[in-house]
Write an enzyme that holds these catalytic residues in place. Structure first.
Site, PDB file in Angstrom:
ATOM      1  N   TYR A 129      26.702  28.352  71.626  1.00  0.00           N
ATOM      2  CA  TYR A 129      26.807  27.331  70.074  1.00  0.00           C
ATOM      3  C   TYR A 129      25.374  25.998  69.891  1.00  0.00           C
ATOM      4  O   TYR A 129      25.298  25.819  69.124  1.00  0.00           O
ATOM      5  CB  TYR A 129      27.640  26.608  70.710  1.00  0.00           C
ATOM      6  N   SER A 139      25.457  18.874  65.796  1.00  0.00           N
ATOM      7  CA  SER A 139      25.972  17.889  67.052  1.00  0.00           C
ATOM      8  C   SER A 139      24.943  17.520  67.689  1.00  0.00           C
ATOM      9  O   SER A 139      23.448  18.062  67.702  1.00  0.00           O
ATOM     10  CB  SER A 139      26.449  19.191  67.591  1.00  0.00           C
TER      11      SER A 139
END
Length: 264
Positions: free
Chosen positions: A151, A138
């Site tokens: 995350y 990501s």
């Protein structure tokens, strides 16, 4: 041609990647938690492309789940020569106010399962002299992310591990590709319990199909690291030129700021 194994294949990026593999004639092993949703994907792919699709419903955040998956494919004589580690999730929360069980599940799925599947199937591929691994990271991998701390940390782990293993596998016939997407229309925002202003409302998320196509092509080229979309490319530049104190402030803003409701 061996099988392609795709985690998180019941929807979003994983489902789109499954369709791309099937369109190229690859038989598939698809995994996710919902057997019903996997069966729907299986039926559509087999009818449309004439490939063989094996489903295996499992929660990869559970202890020993990656080994169970590997044991299953081995026992069935399924040779996996393409592995896609796509499954993962996020949570919008202050770290110290988070539900620890959910944070632990995130670590297990986003990091542990990905690492163990890369290890187990990577060893098989190396022994066979060929194979490709795709790990979905990501833009979050490029900075610390207040209010989504675990995350962001997990995606930094994915990028670092992928790059290192790709280097170690040079000359073996096995490649590892890490793709870093920006916001993508996958249901991420809802699953992370995000609301109000955030990077999904401040940018235009990419369609899951577009990201999947990009990731598939980069995997097949054997690229080690690839950034999809302008936000991710900007993040890569910011990582190199901006102070980390500034990038984490930017991330905190883009993540929507401090959640209004504390979690216990």
């Amino acid at each position: 041609m061996g099988y392609a194994l795709i985690t998180g294949a019941s929807g979003g990026i994983g489902r789109e990647l499954a369709a791309l593999f099937a369109a190229d004639g690859h038989d598939l092993v698809i995994t996710a938690r919902s057997q019903e949703r996997l069966d729907m994907v299986k039926t559509k792919l087999e009818q449309r492309f004439g490939v063989h699709v094996v489903t295996f419903a499992i929660d990869l955040s559970e202890a020993n789940a990656p080994k169970k998956l590997h044991d299953f494919t081995t026992s069935q004589g399924i040779a996996v020569d393409h592995l896609v580690n796509n499954a993962g999730f996020a949570d919008w929360t202050d770290f110290l106010d988070a539900d620890w069980n959910r944070q632990n599940e995130m670590m297990q799925l986003n990091m542990h399962a990905l690492a163990e599947l890369t290890y187990r199937y990577g060893r098989d591929m190396r022994a066979n002299g060929h194979g490709r691994i795709l790990n979905i990271s990501s833009v979050a991998s490029m900075m610390a992310g207040p209010y989504m701390a675990m995350y962001f940390a997990s995606k930094a782990f994915v990028r670092s591990l992928s790059e290192a293993v790709a280097h170690e596998l040079r000359g073996t016939g096995v490649t590892v590709t890490c793709v870093c997407p920006g916001p993508t229309t996958t249901g991420f925002q809802k699953a992370a319990n995000m609301s109000g202003r955030n990077f999904f409302t401040m940018t235009k998320p990419a369609p899951a199909r577009q990201l999947a196509t990009y990731a598939y092509r980069r995997m097949m080229r054997g690229s080690t690291l690839a950034y999809h979309g302008p936000l991710t490319k900007a993040g890569a530049l910011a990582e190199r030129v901006l102070p980390r104190a500034l990038t984490r402030r930017i991330a905190a803003f883009m993540n929507g700021g401090k959640p209004h409701t504390l979690k216990v």
